[in-house]
Design a protein around this motif. Structure first.
Motif, PDB file in Angstrom:
ATOM      1  N   TYR A 104      26.387   6.056  -2.854  1.00  0.00           N
ATOM      2  CA  TYR A 104      26.847   4.906  -2.079  1.00  0.00           C
ATOM      3  C   TYR A 104      25.672   4.381  -1.254  1.00  0.00           C
ATOM      4  CZ  TYR A 104      31.294   7.100  -3.234  1.00  0.00           C
ATOM      5  OH  TYR A 104      32.342   7.667  -3.903  1.00  0.00           O
ATOM      6  N   PHE A 105      25.327   3.129  -1.471  1.00  0.00           N
ATOM      7  CA  PHE A 105      24.210   2.521  -0.760  1.00  0.00           C
ATOM      8  C   PHE A 105      24.721   1.607   0.349  1.00  0.00           C
ATOM      9  CE2 PHE A 105      20.239   3.463  -2.964  1.00  0.00           C
ATOM     10  CZ  PHE A 105      20.706   4.070  -4.120  1.00  0.00           C
ATOM     11  N   GLY A 106      23.977   1.577   1.447  1.00  0.00           N
ATOM     12  CA  GLY A 106      24.229   0.586   2.467  1.00  0.00           C
ATOM     13  C   GLY A 106      23.719  -0.767   1.997  1.00  0.00           C
TER      14      GLY A 106
ATOM     15  N   LEU B  32      22.241   8.719 -15.393  1.00  0.00           N
ATOM     16  CA  LEU B  32      21.696   7.360 -15.462  1.00  0.00           C
ATOM     17  C   LEU B  32      22.689   6.426 -14.798  1.00  0.00           C
ATOM     18  CD1 LEU B  32      19.892   5.697 -18.428  1.00  0.00           C
ATOM     19  CD2 LEU B  32      21.708   4.460 -17.255  1.00  0.00           C
ATOM     20  N   TYR B  33      22.170   5.499 -13.991  1.00  0.00           N
ATOM     21  CA  TYR B  33      23.009   4.595 -13.196  1.00  0.00           C
ATOM     22  C   TYR B  33      22.569   3.155 -13.428  1.00  0.00           C
ATOM     23  CZ  TYR B  33      23.655   8.920 -10.460  1.00  0.00           C
ATOM     24  OH  TYR B  33      23.917  10.212 -10.057  1.00  0.00           O
ATOM     25  N   TRP B  34      23.531   2.259 -13.418  1.00  0.00           N
ATOM     26  CA  TRP B  34      23.258   0.827 -13.418  1.00  0.00           C
ATOM     27  C   TRP B  34      23.795   0.225 -12.121  1.00  0.00           C
ATOM     28  CZ3 TRP B  34      20.330  -1.993 -16.679  1.00  0.00           C
ATOM     29  CH2 TRP B  34      20.068  -1.485 -17.959  1.00  0.00           C
ATOM     30  N   TYR B  35      22.968  -0.635 -11.523  1.00  0.00           N
ATOM     31  CA  TYR B  35      23.354  -1.358 -10.316  1.00  0.00           C
ATOM     32  C   TYR B  35      23.040  -2.835 -10.515  1.00  0.00           C
ATOM     33  CZ  TYR B  35      23.201   3.193  -7.886  1.00  0.00           C
ATOM     34  OH  TYR B  35      23.411   4.494  -7.496  1.00  0.00           O
ATOM     35  N   ARG B  36      23.689  -3.649  -9.695  1.00  0.00           N
ATOM     36  CA  ARG B  36      23.382  -5.076  -9.677  1.00  0.00           C
ATOM     37  C   ARG B  36      23.016  -5.445  -8.249  1.00  0.00           C
ATOM     38  NH1 ARG B  36      27.774  -9.404 -11.803  1.00  0.00           N
ATOM     39  NH2 ARG B  36      28.992  -8.625 -10.016  1.00  0.00           N
ATOM     40  N   LEU B  43      22.919  -3.027  -3.082  1.00  0.00           N
ATOM     41  CA  LEU B  43      23.102  -2.591  -4.451  1.00  0.00           C
ATOM     42  C   LEU B  43      24.584  -2.427  -4.762  1.00  0.00           C
ATOM     43  CD1 LEU B  43      20.171  -1.439  -3.602  1.00  0.00           C
ATOM     44  CD2 LEU B  43      20.411  -0.146  -5.696  1.00  0.00           C
ATOM     45  N   GLU B  44      25.007  -3.069  -5.824  1.00  0.00           N
ATOM     46  CA  GLU B  44      26.391  -2.975  -6.276  1.00  0.00           C
ATOM     47  C   GLU B  44      26.429  -2.013  -7.456  1.00  0.00           C
ATOM     48  OE1 GLU B  44      27.809  -6.666  -7.809  1.00  0.00           O
ATOM     49  OE2 GLU B  44      29.802  -5.898  -8.316  1.00  0.00           O
ATOM     50  N   PHE B  45      27.130  -0.906  -7.312  1.00  0.00           N
ATOM     51  CA  PHE B  45      27.229   0.082  -8.377  1.00  0.00           C
ATOM     52  C   PHE B  45      28.025  -0.489  -9.547  1.00  0.00           C
ATOM     53  CE2 PHE B  45      27.758   4.061 -10.462  1.00  0.00           C
ATOM     54  CZ  PHE B  45      29.085   4.133 -10.859  1.00  0.00           C
ATOM     55  N   LEU B  46      27.520  -0.279 -10.752  1.00  0.00           N
ATOM     56  CA  LEU B  46      28.214  -0.754 -11.949  1.00  0.00           C
ATOM     57  C   LEU B  46      28.803   0.398 -12.748  1.00  0.00           C
ATOM     58  CD1 LEU B  46      25.727  -3.511 -13.190  1.00  0.00           C
ATOM     59  CD2 LEU B  46      27.798  -3.802 -11.806  1.00  0.00           C
ATOM     60  N   ILE B  47      27.938   1.346 -13.154  1.00  0.00           N
ATOM     61  CA  ILE B  47      28.386   2.417 -14.037  1.00  0.00           C
ATOM     62  C   ILE B  47      27.408   3.573 -13.949  1.00  0.00           C
ATOM     63  CG2 ILE B  47      27.159   1.521 -16.064  1.00  0.00           C
ATOM     64  CD1 ILE B  47      29.586   2.397 -17.771  1.00  0.00           C
ATOM     65  N   TYR B  48      27.921   4.754 -14.246  1.00  0.00           N
ATOM     66  CA  TYR B  48      27.122   5.975 -14.197  1.00  0.00           C
ATOM     67  C   TYR B  48      27.349   6.763 -15.480  1.00  0.00           C
ATOM     68  CZ  TYR B  48      27.184  11.020 -13.250  1.00  0.00           C
ATOM     69  OH  TYR B  48      27.075  12.375 -13.348  1.00  0.00           O
ATOM     70  N   PHE B  49      26.275   7.286 -16.036  1.00  0.00           N
ATOM     71  CA  PHE B  49      26.337   8.134 -17.224  1.00  0.00           C
ATOM     72  C   PHE B  49      25.896   9.544 -16.875  1.00  0.00           C
ATOM     73  CE2 PHE B  49      27.229   5.386 -20.775  1.00  0.00           C
ATOM     74  CZ  PHE B  49      26.864   4.123 -20.331  1.00  0.00           C
TER      75      PHE B  49
END
Lengths: 115, 117
Positions: A104-106, B32-36, B43-49
């Protein structure tokens, strides 16, 4: 609810001043990890530090220091004698044992150091 | 050693087209993570592998977004029928998985800057 709050959106300081970036987190886990990342204008996020929930000892690395206080759920980052190269967006992040490998990022604090 | 590699670094495409973004993680990194990241935003979390499986897809904004990972290595994020609101920097990160839970820091790539006209 936001798990990591960085209330300071933008900060400007004059070179050589000290500056503290605030980070407040929220978790019910007893085992968790806190991180700080730096994102310079070039764009790539760079890992700065990790602390685990069982180690409240403050850490100093050169001009950087971190103050971890579980009593206030805070993990603040201080830059001493700031330099222009410190200008960047700084992100605080939290990961919890109980939620797999989610981070979780700020929303980040944009620091501008004025020469 | 080599860091996280993302391609392309920039992509400009017309609304309605499909795009595919690629991430090559650090060798040996299982997670592995994708963010936007939209302009000036966090950073908006999208998906995690974890390996090839995706335990957490909760961040994908719509069914136009999908991601896969093969061989426990390269991942692709696909956006179908792109919309202007998809314009953002898409960041990929990888990390080691250890028995100590999510304790390892993420290492980020430079991102793909996607612009939808």
């Amino acid at each position: 609810a936001q798990k990591v709050t960085q209330a300071q959106t933008e900060i400007s300081v004059v070179e050589k001043e000290d500056v503290t970036l605030d980070c407040v987190y929220e978790t019910r886990d007893t085992t968790y990890y806190l991180f700080w990342y730096k994102q310079p204008p070039s764009g790539e996020l760079v890992f700065l530090i990790r602390r685990n929930s069982f180690d409240e000892q403050n850490e100093i690395s050169g001009r950087y220091s971190w103050n971890f206080q579980k009593s206030t759920s805070s993990f603040n980052f201080t830059i001493t004698a700031s330099q222009v190269v410190d200008s960047a967006v700084y992100f605080c992040a939290l990961s919890e044992e109980g939620t797999g490998n989610q981070f979780y990022f700020g929303t980040g604090t944009s620091l501008t150091v004025i020469p | 050693g080599a860091g996280v590699s993302q391609s392309p670094s920039n992509k400009v495409t017309e609304k309605g087209k499909d795009v595919e973004l690629r991430c090559d993680p650090i060798s040996g990194h299982t997670a592995l993570y994708w963010y936007r990241q939209s302009l000036g935003q966090g950073l908006e979390f999208l998906i995690y592998f974890q390996g090839n499986s995706a335990p957490d897809k909760s961040g994908l904004p719509s069914d136009r977004f999908s991601a896969e990972r093969t061989g426990g290595s390269v991942s692709t994020l696909t956006i179908q029928r792109t919309q202007q609101e998809d314009s953002a920097v898409y960041l990929c990160a990888s990390s080691r998985l250890t028995g100590a839970g999510p304790s390892q820091p993420q290492h980020f790539g430079d991102g793909t800057r996607l612009s939808i006209l």
